[in-house]
Design an enzyme around this catalytic site. Sequence first.
Site, PDB file in Angstrom:
ATOM      1  CE  LYS A 180      54.488  40.242 -20.778  1.00  0.00           C
ATOM      2  NZ  LYS A 180      55.017  38.973 -21.105  1.00  0.00           N
TER       3      LYS A 180
HETATM    4  C1  LIG Z   1      53.758  38.487 -20.682  1.00  0.00           C
HETATM    5  C2  LIG Z   1      52.029  37.970 -21.556  1.00  0.00           C
HETATM    6  C3  LIG Z   1      50.530  37.997 -20.807  1.00  0.00           C
HETATM    7  C4  LIG Z   1      50.384  37.663 -19.124  1.00  0.00           C
HETATM    8  O1  LIG Z   1      50.897  38.934 -18.738  1.00  0.00           O
HETATM    9  P1  LIG Z   1      50.383  39.377 -17.152  1.00  0.00           P
HETATM   10  O2  LIG Z   1      50.602  40.512 -16.491  1.00  0.00           O
HETATM   11  O3  LIG Z   1      51.977  38.401 -16.870  1.00  0.00           O
HETATM   12  O4  LIG Z   1      49.799  38.673 -16.943  1.00  0.00           O
HETATM   13  C5  LIG Z   1      49.717  37.500 -21.512  1.00  0.00           C
HETATM   14  N1  LIG Z   1      49.487  37.149 -23.092  1.00  0.00           N
HETATM   15  C6  LIG Z   1      50.646  37.682 -23.984  1.00  0.00           C
HETATM   16  C7  LIG Z   1      51.373  37.469 -25.455  1.00  0.00           C
HETATM   17  C8  LIG Z   1      52.202  37.557 -22.879  1.00  0.00           C
HETATM   18  O5  LIG Z   1      53.296  38.158 -23.319  1.00  0.00           O
END
Ligand SMILES: *Cc1c(COP(=O)(O)O)cnc(C)c1O
Length: 378
Positions: A180
């Site tokens: 992210k």
């Molecule tokens: C990355 C992601 C998640 C999960 O995030 P984590 O912090 O790894 O649990 C959930 N939803 C979306 C749309 C994502 O891109």
Amino acid sequence: MRQIQISQPVTGEEEWQATKEPLMTGWLTAGPKVREFEQLFAERHNVKHAIAVTSATTALHLALVALGVGEGDEVIVPAFTWVSTANVILYCGAKPVFCDIDVKTFNIDPEQLKSKITSKTKAIIPVHLFGLCADMDRIKEIAGNIPLVEDGACAAGAAYKNTPAGGLGNIGCFSFHPRKSVTTGEGGMLTTNDDDIAEYLSQLRNHGASISEEQRHHGPKPYILPDFNMLGYNYRMTDLQGAVGVVQIKKLDFFIDERAKWAEFYDKELASIDWLTTPWRDENYKHGWQSYVTLIDESKSPYSRNEIMEILQNKGISTRPGTHAVTMLSYYTDKIGINPNDFPGAMIANNQSMAIPLHNRMTDEDYKYVVEVLKGIE
Ligand SMILES: *Cc1c(COP(=O)(O)O)cnc(C)c1O
């Protein structure tokens, strides 16, 4: 040969230095650094409360728990998203009801949402996929009083009609995974403007304790242990992560602005490739640019999507499918009985999307190289 990764976090000296204080003081779990990170995150997203947790997945889980989602309830979720957006519904013993996406935006299709609502619908989880907010006004109109949980895992710093993600529904959920835009290694954040929900969420993440460790530390009555009047979880972020988060959140807008500049470069340069569609844009949406996801039209392209991805890989450029259709994953087809053909939009996105590198460790030359190689495919 040039090697360009699909994504690479920008962390270094500052983040490393920031972890020193918690290590020296010995305050390692949720404490002053987490609180500072929460304050900065809340300010940036213009929400009253931000509550740090261990991931977006645990944030989503707690959001549903806080809304009272349980057995017999239905929660609506887009068919094309990261698997955990749907998994958390199963964690609560509730039923995930999938809604197809609009392939143009990769987000939940408000027109199809209407037909998915029943008397059992307890919540809707619109996903702001790849950093583009879902069409929240349309969704609110259709949802009426049904609570909305934003999956903003990709959408830190994004906005819809000038309102930042995280304040567009009842509860917002964010991720700080290294894929992210800002990262704490693993990590997540809940946001809300509702005081009661905020209080409930902070208790839920800390075993359900009615007073926090920190309050207990400073309190005048050392014999008081917290009371536990609910089934809680340990989803606390550590202060080591909080310290990194404080540094990262201050860089969020710089990261997004830089990505936006290069996204525009891609838009312009790739417009001449008739088999490739660049991400949808609209002036009502401020994109968070977690990923730059294109769509390959195989009826026009000289090769299949997968072949194109291989060609790029052989030239040192890594790509990925945007994400997966949860409705095509074997747990959901075999164990939950989902028919993937019921979600044609998600299937197209699953099979034809291609994320190309866009991140803050790329150089000008890297971007130009990606464009040159893509244009050379014929
Ligand atoms: C990355 C992601 C998640 C999960 O995030 P984590 O912090 O790894 O649990 C959930 N939803 C979306 C749309 C994502 O891109």
